[in-house]
Scaffold this motif. Structure first.
Motif, short mmCIF file in Angstrom:
data_model
loop_
_atom_site.label_atom_id
_atom_site.label_comp_id
_atom_site.label_asym_id
_atom_site.label_seq_id
_atom_site.Cartn_x
_atom_site.Cartn_y
_atom_site.Cartn_z
N LEU A 20 0.87 -1.18 0.00
CA LEU A 20 0.00 0.00 0.00
C LEU A 20 0.90 1.22 0.00
O LEU A 20 1.72 1.39 0.90
CB LEU A 20 -0.88 0.02 1.26
N THR A 21 0.76 2.05 -1.02
CA THR A 21 1.59 3.25 -1.14
C THR A 21 0.71 4.48 -1.07
O THR A 21 -0.31 4.56 -1.78
CB THR A 21 2.37 3.25 -2.46
N ILE A 22 1.07 5.43 -0.25
CA ILE A 22 0.34 6.69 -0.16
C ILE A 22 0.76 7.54 -1.35
O ILE A 22 1.92 7.92 -1.48
CB ILE A 22 0.64 7.43 1.17
N LEU A 23 -0.20 7.80 -2.24
CA LEU A 23 0.11 8.55 -3.46
C LEU A 23 -0.08 10.05 -3.27
O LEU A 23 0.69 10.84 -3.81
CB LEU A 23 -0.77 8.05 -4.61
N SER A 24 -1.13 10.44 -2.53
CA SER A 24 -1.35 11.86 -2.28
C SER A 24 -2.27 12.03 -1.08
O SER A 24 -3.02 11.14 -0.72
CB SER A 24 -1.95 12.55 -3.51
N VAL A 25 -2.18 13.20 -0.48
CA VAL A 25 -3.05 13.58 0.62
C VAL A 25 -3.57 14.97 0.29
O VAL A 25 -2.78 15.89 0.06
CB VAL A 25 -2.29 13.59 1.97
N ASP A 26 -4.90 15.10 0.26
CA ASP A 26 -5.52 16.39 -0.05
C ASP A 26 -6.66 16.61 0.93
O ASP A 26 -7.75 16.07 0.75
CB ASP A 26 -6.02 16.41 -1.49
N GLY A 27 -6.40 17.35 2.00
CA GLY A 27 -7.43 17.55 3.03
C GLY A 27 -7.75 16.24 3.71
O GLY A 27 -6.87 15.56 4.22
N ASP A 28 -9.03 15.84 3.67
CA ASP A 28 -9.47 14.59 4.28
C ASP A 28 -9.35 13.39 3.35
O ASP A 28 -9.69 12.27 3.72
CB ASP A 28 -10.94 14.70 4.72
N THR A 29 -8.88 13.61 2.12
CA THR A 29 -8.81 12.54 1.14
C THR A 29 -7.38 12.04 0.98
O THR A 29 -6.45 12.83 0.77
CB THR A 29 -9.33 13.03 -0.23
N VAL A 30 -7.23 10.72 1.09
CA VAL A 30 -5.93 10.09 0.90
C VAL A 30 -6.04 9.16 -0.30
O VAL A 30 -6.95 8.35 -0.38
CB VAL A 30 -5.53 9.27 2.15
N LYS A 31 -5.14 9.30 -1.26
CA LYS A 31 -5.14 8.41 -2.42
C LYS A 31 -4.09 7.33 -2.16
O LYS A 31 -2.92 7.62 -1.90
CB LYS A 31 -4.80 9.18 -3.70
N VAL A 32 -4.56 6.06 -2.21
CA VAL A 32 -3.70 4.91 -1.90
C VAL A 32 -3.56 4.05 -3.14
O VAL A 32 -4.55 3.69 -3.78
CB VAL A 32 -4.34 4.08 -0.75
N GLY A 33 -2.33 3.68 -3.45
CA GLY A 33 -2.07 2.73 -4.53
C GLY A 33 -1.85 1.36 -3.91
O GLY A 33 -1.19 1.24 -2.88
N ILE A 34 -2.42 0.32 -4.54
CA ILE A 34 -2.32 -1.03 -4.00
C ILE A 34 -1.70 -1.94 -5.05
O ILE A 34 -2.20 -2.04 -6.17
CB ILE A 34 -3.70 -1.57 -3.60
N SER A 35 -0.62 -2.62 -4.68
CA SER A 35 0.00 -3.64 -5.54
C SER A 35 -0.21 -4.97 -4.84
O SER A 35 0.21 -5.15 -3.70
CB SER A 35 1.49 -3.38 -5.71
N ALA A 36 -0.88 -5.89 -5.55
CA ALA A 36 -1.17 -7.21 -4.97
C ALA A 36 -1.23 -8.23 -6.09
O ALA A 36 -1.46 -7.89 -7.25
CB ALA A 36 -2.50 -7.17 -4.22
N PRO A 37 -1.07 -9.51 -5.75
CA PRO A 37 -1.21 -10.55 -6.77
C PRO A 37 -2.61 -10.52 -7.38
O PRO A 37 -3.57 -10.11 -6.74
CB PRO A 37 -1.00 -11.85 -5.98
N LYS A 38 -2.72 -10.99 -8.62
CA LYS A 38 -4.01 -10.93 -9.33
C LYS A 38 -5.09 -11.74 -8.65
O LYS A 38 -6.27 -11.43 -8.78
CB LYS A 38 -3.83 -11.40 -10.77
N HIS A 39 -4.73 -12.78 -7.90
CA HIS A 39 -5.75 -13.61 -7.25
C HIS A 39 -6.33 -12.97 -5.99
O HIS A 39 -7.29 -13.47 -5.43
CB HIS A 39 -5.18 -15.00 -6.91
N VAL A 40 -5.79 -11.84 -5.57
CA VAL A 40 -6.29 -11.14 -4.38
C VAL A 40 -7.35 -10.12 -4.82
O VAL A 40 -7.06 -9.22 -5.60
CB VAL A 40 -5.15 -10.43 -3.63
N ASP A 41 -8.58 -10.32 -4.32
CA ASP A 41 -9.65 -9.37 -4.62
C ASP A 41 -9.51 -8.15 -3.72
O ASP A 41 -9.27 -8.28 -2.52
CB ASP A 41 -11.02 -10.00 -4.39
N ILE A 42 -9.67 -6.96 -4.32
CA ILE A 42 -9.58 -5.71 -3.56
C ILE A 42 -10.82 -4.89 -3.87
O ILE A 42 -11.13 -4.64 -5.04
CB ILE A 42 -8.31 -4.92 -3.95
N PHE A 43 -11.55 -4.51 -2.83
CA PHE A 43 -12.78 -3.73 -2.99
C PHE A 43 -12.80 -2.60 -1.97
O PHE A 43 -12.27 -2.74 -0.87
CB PHE A 43 -14.02 -4.61 -2.71
#
Length: 78
Positions: A20-43
């Motif tokens: 999980l990489t923090i890409l940006s922070v703007d006020g109350d909003t945090v943009k997170v990048g997620i790198s995971a294997p293809k078999h891992v579901d992310i929602f």
């Protein structure tokens, strides 16, 4: 719950496979990048909960299904 502080560009690693990489922070909003294997579901949680509810509804017997089953059972006992 584990609580970690991270700054823009910093990463958290989960079990050697998920980053999980923090890409940006703007006020109350945090943009997170997620790198995971293809078999891992992310929602997003609200999407995950909606999927779970839909799954529960799809396996729940419908009143019309029960009526048909009762009718068939009564017919086979005659």
């Amino acid at each position: 719950m584990l609580v970690l502080s991270r700054k823009k560009g910093e990463t958290i690693v989960i079990q050697d496979q998920i980053e999980l990489t923090i890409l940006s922070v703007d006020g109350d909003t945090v943009k997170v990048g997620i790198s995971a294997p293809k078999h891992v579901d992310i929602f997003r949680k609200e999407v995950y909960l909606s999927i779970q509810e839909s799954n529960r509804e799809s396996v729940a017997p419908q009143p019309s299904d029960l009526s048909a089953l009762i009718h068939r059972l009564r017919g086979s006992n005659s």
